[in-house]
Design a protein around this motif. Structure first.
Motif: not given
Length: 116
Positions: A4-7, A55-67, A69-75
């Motif tokens: 999910p994170f990679g996608a 930081a690179y993409f300027g992602i903050i708040w809810d969108e950052a938390e969603a990303l 979460d995707l990283a945590r669910l991408s093992q």
């Protein structure tokens, strides 16, 4: 196979016109590493790496938390410890492990909706 994170990382790059080279230079990692993250050949990134990407993409708040979460669910390799759980929970974990590859996208989505 991707995670999910990679996608989502690939989607972010494509939406914003960022090449692997641009992103790898900005993050101080190799293009091969980023490619492996996007395709699921590399396990989930560290929280610090996800923060760099946000930081690179300027992602903050809810969108950052969603990303995050995707990283945590991408093992890609998951171990489920059912010690102390019911026999039914152990049976469920084993059946899911045996049959996951045969489930179509609709059934996977249904199961995700059930477990939240």
């Amino acid at each position: 196979m991707t995670t999910p994170f990679g996608a989502r990382l690939r989607s972010l790059r494509k939406e914003r016109g960022v090449t692997l080279k641009n992103l790898s230079d900005a993050l101080g990692v190799s293009q091969a590493y980023l490619s492996a993250l996007e395709t699921g050949r590399r396990p989930k990134p560290t929280p610090a790496r996800v923060d760099q990407i946000c930081a690179y993409f300027g992602i903050i708040w809810d969108e950052a938390e969603a990303l995050k979460d995707l990283a945590r669910l991408s093992q890609p390799r998951v171990t489920i410890d059912t010690t102390g759980l019911s026999p039914e929970a152990t049976q469920l974990a084993n059946r899911l492990a045996q049959r996951l590859r045969r489930l179509d996208a609709r059934k996977v989505r249904q199961l995700l909706d059930i477990v939240g």
